[in-house]
Design an enzyme around this catalytic site. Structure first.
Site, PDB file in Angstrom:
ATOM      1  N   VAL A 101       0.396   4.742   5.165  1.00  0.00           N
ATOM      2  CA  VAL A 101      -0.229   3.655   5.913  1.00  0.00           C
ATOM      3  C   VAL A 101       0.817   2.611   6.301  1.00  0.00           C
ATOM      4  O   VAL A 101       0.733   1.989   7.364  1.00  0.00           O
ATOM      5  CB  VAL A 101      -1.374   3.019   5.104  1.00  0.00           C
ATOM      6  CG1 VAL A 101      -2.043   1.903   5.894  1.00  0.00           C
ATOM      7  CG2 VAL A 101      -2.406   4.080   4.736  1.00  0.00           C
ATOM      8  N   GLU A 115       5.557  -3.326   0.989  1.00  0.00           N
ATOM      9  CA  GLU A 115       5.637  -3.075  -0.444  1.00  0.00           C
ATOM     10  C   GLU A 115       4.902  -1.770  -0.715  1.00  0.00           C
ATOM     11  O   GLU A 115       3.679  -1.726  -0.713  1.00  0.00           O
ATOM     12  CB  GLU A 115       5.024  -4.236  -1.236  1.00  0.00           C
ATOM     13  CG  GLU A 115       5.771  -5.545  -1.098  1.00  0.00           C
ATOM     14  CD  GLU A 115       7.178  -5.502  -1.682  1.00  0.00           C
ATOM     15  OE1 GLU A 115       7.427  -4.641  -2.543  1.00  0.00           O
ATOM     16  OE2 GLU A 115       8.009  -6.316  -1.267  1.00  0.00           O
ATOM     17  N   GLY A 122       0.819  -1.202   0.000  1.00  0.00           N
ATOM     18  CA  GLY A 122       0.000   0.000   0.000  1.00  0.00           C
ATOM     19  C   GLY A 122       0.850   1.247   0.000  1.00  0.00           C
ATOM     20  O   GLY A 122       1.998   1.234  -0.458  1.00  0.00           O
ATOM     21  N   SER A 123       0.308   2.318   0.541  1.00  0.00           N
ATOM     22  CA  SER A 123       0.985   3.613   0.513  1.00  0.00           C
ATOM     23  C   SER A 123       2.007   3.727   1.638  1.00  0.00           C
ATOM     24  O   SER A 123       1.877   3.077   2.679  1.00  0.00           O
ATOM     25  CB  SER A 123      -0.044   4.741   0.646  1.00  0.00           C
ATOM     26  OG  SER A 123      -0.600   4.738   1.951  1.00  0.00           O
ATOM     27  N   PRO A 124       3.037   4.564   1.457  1.00  0.00           N
ATOM     28  CA  PRO A 124       4.024   4.769   2.522  1.00  0.00           C
ATOM     29  C   PRO A 124       3.403   5.284   3.816  1.00  0.00           C
ATOM     30  O   PRO A 124       3.836   4.895   4.908  1.00  0.00           O
ATOM     31  CB  PRO A 124       4.990   5.797   1.914  1.00  0.00           C
ATOM     32  CG  PRO A 124       4.876   5.590   0.434  1.00  0.00           C
ATOM     33  CD  PRO A 124       3.437   5.242   0.199  1.00  0.00           C
TER      34      PRO A 124
END
Length: 536
Positions: free
Chosen positions: A259, A277, A255-257
């Site tokens: 989160v 990732e 997901g996003s950095p």
């Protein structure tokens, strides 16, 4: 293992913790408190309608009197199954992997339909990534699992020559895999394949944005996989925060950095190892010496695949002003060739996942100059394949990952300036370089740092199970694909099995100490340098 609407085993919990609020603000996603139907006989796929009574294994898992964590019972059930040793035999792992293969084959059409409803994904792209790449990972694992599981014997010193020294590949235990919405099957089942192969029990948490895919997984996976050892949890942000409060033995997040930081913080409470990732702005350097038409086709395909919603898509192009002028007509030609004169009518061009993302991406169109495309339709969640020229490093589009069908071009004077530009920014998930001169591609490879690298193409490096896939720094932590996924979910346990005889040899290490004993021990333990190196 999942939940029936009429028997909500894991009701929505309202969490007031700062972490839950932080994750809610980071994603601004609606909570999904719906329970999902369950298959009462996970071992019988043929007779399962996915809509029976809510049993999990031998019975329902209830929250502990409503006062504890709502997922504690689920995690405890899986941990008990893991401790029983059920997942350790190779035959069990192979059977579960083969069952997962049957799921991919038998539910292929449902997968294509669900991903189309969730993210407007063309069936060609959905089959290629969500089905075919998953099958490749699965078959590669089935073909090699026997070899991967074997103990790895290592070198020994003189003292241990008669003993056995080896690395045992142990499962971690109960692992949590949190998937994203952009490739909701591949990026969830890919890690699952390695987790099963390594002998773990698994909780799968699909993205709440991919509701149809999550529902399909919750209703169908239990008909194929052992429900004592594998569970699907469909949950919103606050429920996911509660899920993360439990102790897992490994957490794999895509997901996003923003989160990812929260997931890592939750894992730190239990000292749980993680793989993150994430993403980032992947640069694509195009030198003055290249086949412009081929570059345009390969860059356009990588940028506009899945409407640009790909973590390894080329995020921006770095090239000279002269190359920018050459690329524009070639990119326009490639876009027309791929999607026709009106890409909105093309069945091969996707849509943006939701209104929030649509508005964020549309706002980025103010950067630079729209040279190609730029048309938008919020009702249809459509943003045309767009190329922006003369983009400045200070423009809004260069401050965040685009994750949409926009390709900005930043002009640089030379390869040296392009490399400096890349190195001055956070390390990306991928670096791309195009040139007919292999020395240029090699220079970009050797003088930059990124999770992965691909010369003279885009995206294709991630299709090889033989290559590790993962980020570095802000773009991620850890790696997977093929054997790397098996290794990620395996604890490399160093083992020495000594001979009970020859006790006289051990007296050298026992007190009372002497210089003579130390000399003998040094001779048996010492590692000597081979060869010499002269520094000029």
């Amino acid at each position: 293992m999942h939940f029936h609407p009429s028997q909500c085993l894991f009701p929505v919990q309202t969490s007031s913790s700062s972490q839950a609020l932080g994750m809610q603000q980071a994603l601004e996603l609606p909570d999904c408190g719906k329970c999902i139907p369950v298959c009462s006989d996970p071992g019988n796929a043929a007779g399962c309608s996915g809509s029976s009574t809510g049993s999990i294994g031998k019975g329902p898992v209830m929250s502990s009197a409503g006062c504890g964590n709502p997922y504690a019972g689920l995690v405890a059930l899986l941990r008990a199954a893991w401790r029983s040793g059920k997942t350790r035999p190779m035959e069990y792992r192979m059977a579960q992997l083969e069952a997962l293969g049957r799921f991919l084959e038998e539910k292929k059409q449902e997968i294509l339909e669900a991903t189309a409803m969730d993210v407007g994904k063309p069936s060609f792209e959905a089959y290629l990534i969500e089905v075919l790449l998953c099958k490749n990972e699965l078959n590669n694992t089935l073909n090699n699992l026997c070899h991967w599981m074997k103990d790895e014997h290592v070198d020994k010193n003189l003292m241990t020559q008669l003993d056995s020294a080896f690395i045992r590949k142990d499962p971690y235990g109960v692992v949590l895999i949190i998937g994203p919405w952009n490739y909701p099957i591949h990026l969830l089942l890919g890690p699952l394949i390695g987790a099963i192969a390594a002998g773990n029990c698994v909780v799968l948490k699909p993205s709440e944005k991919a509701k149809n895919t999550g529902k399909l997984l919750a209703e169908s996976l239990g008909c194929y996989l052992d429900s004592d050892c594998f569970a699907v949890v469909n949950a919103g942000v606050q429920e996911t925060t509660r899920l993360l409060e439990n102790k897992f033995d490994y957490i794999f997040f895509t997901g996003s950095p923003s989160v990812g930081r929260m997931v890592m913080a939750s894992a730190a409470q239990h000292l749980t190892p993680v793989t993150l990732e994430l993403g980032g702005k992947n640069p694509c350097y195009v030198s003055d010496t290249c086949d412009v038409r081929s570059v345009a086709r390969r860059v356009a395909w990588g940028r506009f695949f899945n409407a640009g919603q790909t973590c390894v898509a080329p995020d921006y192009v770095l090239c000279s002003l002269e190359m920018q002028e050459k690329l524009m007509p070639a990119l326009r030609e490639a876009i027309t060739e791929f999607y026709g004169s009106n890409p909105r009518e093309s069945p091969d061009f996707g849509r943006i996942v939701g209104q929030k993302e649509f508005r964020r991406i549309r706002a980025l169109l103010c950067s630079g100059r729209v040279a190609i495309g730029g048309q938008t339709d919020e009702e249809d969640l459509y943003i045309a394949p767009t190329v922006l020229a003369d983009v400045l490093p200070s423009d809004p589009i260069m401050q965040e990952e685009i994750f949409g069908p926009i390709l900005p071009i930043v002009v640089v004077a030379s390869m040296e300036e392009a490399i400096d530009f890349i190195n001055e920014r956070p390390r990306p998930l991928a670096v791309y370089a195009f040139s007919s001169d292999c020395k240029v591609v090699t220079q970009v490879l050797e003088r930059t740092s990124s999770g992965g690298f691909c010369g003279n193409d885009t995206l294709t490096h991630m299709t090889l199970s033989s290559l590790p896939f993962g980020g570095i720094g802000c773009s991620g932590l850890g790696k997977y694909h093929g054997k790397f996924t098996f290794d990620t979910f395996s604890h490399q346990r160093g083992c020495l099995h000594r001979n009970m005889g020859l006790e006289a040899l051990n007296t050298l290490r026992y007190p009372p100490y002497s210089q003579q004993k130390l000399g003998f021990l040094t001779a048996t333990f010492q590692i000597k340098r081979k060869g010499t190196c002269t520094l000029l």
